[in-house]
Design an enzyme around this catalytic site. Structure first.
Site, mmCIF file in Angstrom:
data_model
loop_
_atom_site.group_PDB
_atom_site.id
_atom_site.type_symbol
_atom_site.label_atom_id
_atom_site.label_comp_id
_atom_site.label_asym_id
_atom_site.label_seq_id
_atom_site.Cartn_x
_atom_site.Cartn_y
_atom_site.Cartn_z
ATOM 1 C CB THR A 95 -7.991 12.894 -1.351
ATOM 2 O OG1 THR A 95 -8.956 14.002 -1.254
ATOM 3 C CG2 THR A 95 -8.115 12.141 -2.533
ATOM 4 C CG HIS A 96 -4.879 6.575 -0.022
ATOM 5 N ND1 HIS A 96 -3.569 6.877 0.749
ATOM 6 C CD2 HIS A 96 -5.165 5.529 -0.570
ATOM 7 C CE1 HIS A 96 -3.153 5.857 0.270
ATOM 8 N NE2 HIS A 96 -3.873 4.997 -0.534
ATOM 9 N N PRO A 97 -4.562 8.268 -2.777
ATOM 10 C CG PRO A 97 -2.649 7.939 -4.265
ATOM 11 C CD PRO A 97 -4.327 7.899 -3.920
ATOM 12 C CD GLU A 101 -3.182 9.883 2.471
ATOM 13 O OE1 GLU A 101 -3.696 8.734 2.931
ATOM 14 O OE2 GLU A 101 -2.577 9.654 1.286
#
Length: 115
Positions: A95-97, A101
């Site tokens: 998932t961003h942000p 990551e």
């Protein structure tokens, strides 16, 4: 605000003492371009370190000093329990942000040490 510290599995020293063929990848949080959450919350202090078995590519242990490490360690613990490789963690879509990551970038960096 201080980044949290979380750890799971073997330390680098533990793995080497057991004679395991390891590679160690690590990166300061401030240098992880693919970790926007740290920049968003303004906490870029810390380090992510992974101890990986060179033969199996399994994560043997990790030490995370970073924002959200208390959540990231859960993903790593589950991965270790179910033999998910470091390459699979590196190549996953997160998932961003989010802080997860960082796995994409840190696990893709060249090892700082091998034993």
């Amino acid at each position: 605000m201080t980044p949290t510290f979380s750890r799971v599995g073997l330390t680098e020293r533990d793995a080497v003492e057991r004679g395991l063929p390891v590679k160690v990848v690590e990166k300061p949080v401030a240098d992880i371009a693919g970790m926007p959450r740290a920049k968003i919350v303004g906490e870029t202090r810390g380090l992510m370190k992974f101890v990986v078995d060179r033969g199996t590519d399994r994560v043997l242990g990790a030490a995370l000093l970073s924002v959200d490490s208390q959540e990231l360690i859960n993903t790593l613990t589950l991965a270790m329990r179910h033999d998910v490789t470091s390459s699979e963690l590196r190549d996953a879509v997160y998932t961003h942000p989010s802080s997860t990551e960082a796995f994409n970038e840190v696990l893709a960096t060249p090892p700082v040490r091998t034993a």
